[in-house]
Structures are given as structure tokens and as C-alpha cells.
Design a protein around this motif. Structure first.
Motif: not given
Length: 341
Positions: A151-169
Motif C-alpha cells: 500500500a506504500r508507493v515510495e516512487a514512480a514505477r511501471t508495471y505490466v499486468y496480464e489479465c487473460g488476453e488483455l495486457d494493462a500497463v
């Protein structure tokens, strides 16, 4: 490519990922060095698979993001203290600038466990550069001590989440999240949640809960979304405005070109790292060429628009890359992160 162009390249990124080929970010042997150890006061063992990261930043400008100068990642950290050694190019150090060291330790799933707090100045006239000790604080302390670590966001970060056939950045910043999915960009605000971290806005929901996340777009739900760490470096490079990214093997190396700004180069499995000015490219026989000469280095970079396959993964790329650094040659593959090319 700048921030506004990120959405246009999202589709290309989601279908052309490659395993990240480089871990540590350490400068070449001729550079000046900063060394020491990372530790914390709690009598707690590190979880299996923990990763430590130490980096040097130029923090002179309060109204802009800090400039990364050197970085080291320590995979599979077993116990503290964790030794580190950063090498930086003294040619880029300005006497009137302010520089700082930061460090963090994350669990295998990416959760932040320990982090530096406050300002750790370095490279000043009376500041030591060897034998340093960075004492990290628990990420669970403070007002959010009872909340989950993620829950603690210390810095800006980028992730890629795979949701079945959909990828979300997703690009996280303190209190908000930028979501890029289905070709659209939305800014979500962090809201109170009994567990995990929850963001809402513009008819969209993104809710991380442990190792998985829930994504909801205009009423359509995607359950059990999972982060893919191999895709994140390419998405993050695009978000940062990098125009071209390449990598190669034997020895492992990585290159990022931000046209009109700089070229970031890491070679020899992370043992050498350079930041160089990016000159205007030349176009000769269909090949894009960059030539850089500094007091310490000579670089020739050739980008040829021909199909290239990574020698280890077999992944296909749009360009062949030939790099010469101080007379040593590196071969690899790369792709543009902008539809302008």
C-alpha cells in the motif's frame, strides 16, 4: 517520443515483448566508485528471492525528476549487510549540483520491504565515498504501519499486468495511477481500501491484492491479473520517452536512445554503464548511425532496419544493432518505441 505518444505505442509493446537481458547498472572500471553496504536494524531475515537496489541520482532540480547516474541491482539477496559498489562517470558530475544515494529491498513479488528515508548526500567536498552504510527503514512504518506493505508507493514505477488476453500497463505515483489498456489512458486516484491498494477513476478500477490484481473497465471485470516483470522494462522505457531500445548477449548489454537527449549504455552483463549525449543521427544506405566522442569514450552505433532474432530467446525484432565502444564490438537486436519511425 514524449509522454503524450505513449498511448500510440502501447499496442506495439504488448505484442513484441522480450525478456529483460540485464540486471545490474554499474559503471566501467575507469570511473570513480562509491562503495558500502545496505542494512536495516530489525532482527528479521530476508524472505527468499529478495532483491536489493542501490542508485545514485542528481537531485539538483527540485521541479524535475531526479537524473539516474548509476545503479546496481543485487539479485537473490540472502542477508544483511548487503555490499554494493557503484561506478560513475566523473565527467558528468557538476560541482554545483546535489547528488544523493538511495536504496531499497523488495520481496520476490515486488513488495517494498525496506527503503532509505531522508536525504543521503554524496559527492560533496567533505563527504566520504567508500565504506558507506545505508540504514534502511521498514516500509511498513509510519501512518501506514498497519497497512499491507504494497500500500506504500515510495516512487514512480511501471508495471505490466496480464489479465487473460488483455495486457494493462500501469504507472504508479504517490496517490495515483496511470492506466493504459484497450488503447486508452486513464488517471485513477488512490482510495481507501480494507486490503491491498485500490485506485478508481473515469469508470475504471485497479485493485492490487497480494500477488494478483483486479481490473474493471466500464463494468467489465478482469480477475486474477498478474504482473509480468519481463515486460515492464519496455513499457517503462516507452513511458520515460525512450525512442529506441536494444539488447544483446555474450556479453550481455543494453542500450536506450532518447533522441536529442542522451544514450544510456550498459555492457558486459552490467559491469559497465555509460550516459552519453545523443547527437543527431546520420542516414547512410538505410542505416541509422550515431557517432559519439567524449574525453573518455568513443561510440559508434549502427541501427539497420532488418529482422533480427535474439540469440538466446529467439524473439523477433525490427532492427539489427551494431555497437562499437572504444574498439570493442557488440551485436544485438532492438526496436523503436515510437510509431514515428
Amino acid at each position: 517520443m514524449r509522454r503524450g505518444s505513449f498511448v500510440r505505442v502501447l499496442g506495439l509493446l504488448l505484442f513484441t515483448w522480450l525478456l529483460q537481458g540485464c540486471g545490474q547498472w554499474i559503471k566501467d572500471g575507469s570511473a570513480s566508485q562509491i562503495s558500502g553496504e545496505v542494512t536495516y536494524r530489525e532482527r528479521m531475515a530476508l524472505p527468499p528471492g529478495s532483491r536489493a537496489r542501490v542508485w545514485l541520482e542528481d537531485v539538483s532540480k527540485a521541479d524535475t525528476a531526479a537524473v539516474l547516474l548509476a545503479e546496481q541491482s543485487i539479485e537473490s539477496a540472502m542477508t544483511v549487510p548487503i555490499p554494493f559498489r557503484l561506478s560513475y562517470d566523473p565527467a558528468v558530475i557538476e560541482p554545483r549540483h546535489r547528488y544523493a544515494l538511495r536504496a531499497e529491498i523488495r520481496a520476490a513479488d515486488g513488495r517494498l520491504l525496506w527503503v532509505t528515508t531522508g536525504f543521503h548526500g554524496i559527492l560533496g567536498s567533505n563527504q566520504p565515498r567508500q565504506g558507506l552504510t545505508l540504514v534502511l527503514q521498514s516500509a511498513a512504518r509510519g501512518a501506514a504501519e498497519q497497512a499491507p506493505v504494497e500500500a506504500r508507493v515510495e516512487a514512480a514505477r511501471t508495471y505490466v499486468y496480464e489479465c487473460g488476453e488483455l495486457d494493462a500497463v500501469v504507472h504508479t505515483e504517490p496517490g495515483k495511477l496511470t492506466l493504459l489498456a484497450q488503447g486508452l489512458e486513464s488517471v485513477l486516484e488512490q482510495v481507501a481500501s480494507a486490503s491491498g491498494v485500490r485506485y478508481e477513476g473515469e469508470g475504471r478500477l485497479f485493485w492490487t491484492r497480494g500477488e494478483t490484481a483486479l481490473l474493471e473497465i466500464d463494468g467489465q471485470r478482469y480477475e486474477e491479473c498478474r504482473s509480468n516483470a519481463a515486460k515492464a522494462p519496455w513499457a517503462d522505457a516507452a513511458y520515460r520517452g525512450v525512442d529506441f531500445r536494444a539488447l544483446g548477449n555474450e556479453p550481455g548489454w543494453l542500450l536506450e536512445v532518447d533522441e536529442g537527449r542522451d544514450i544510456r549504455l550498459v555492457t558486459d552483463y552490467g559491469e559497465r554503464s555509460l550516459y552519453l549525449p545523443a547527437p543527431a543521427p546520420r542516414f547512410e544506405g538505410g542505416i541509422v548511425r550515431y557517432s559519439v566522442t567524449t574525453k573518455a569514450h568513443e561510440v559508434q552505433l549502427d541501427i539497420e532496419p532488418r529482422v533480427c532474432r535474439d540469440s538466446m530467446s529467439g524473439a523477433a525484432f525490427e532492427a539489427r544493432v551494431r555497437l562499437q565502444l572504444d574498439g570493442q564490438e557488440y551485436l544485438g537486436c532492438g526496436r523503436y518505441l515510437s510509431t514515428a519511425h
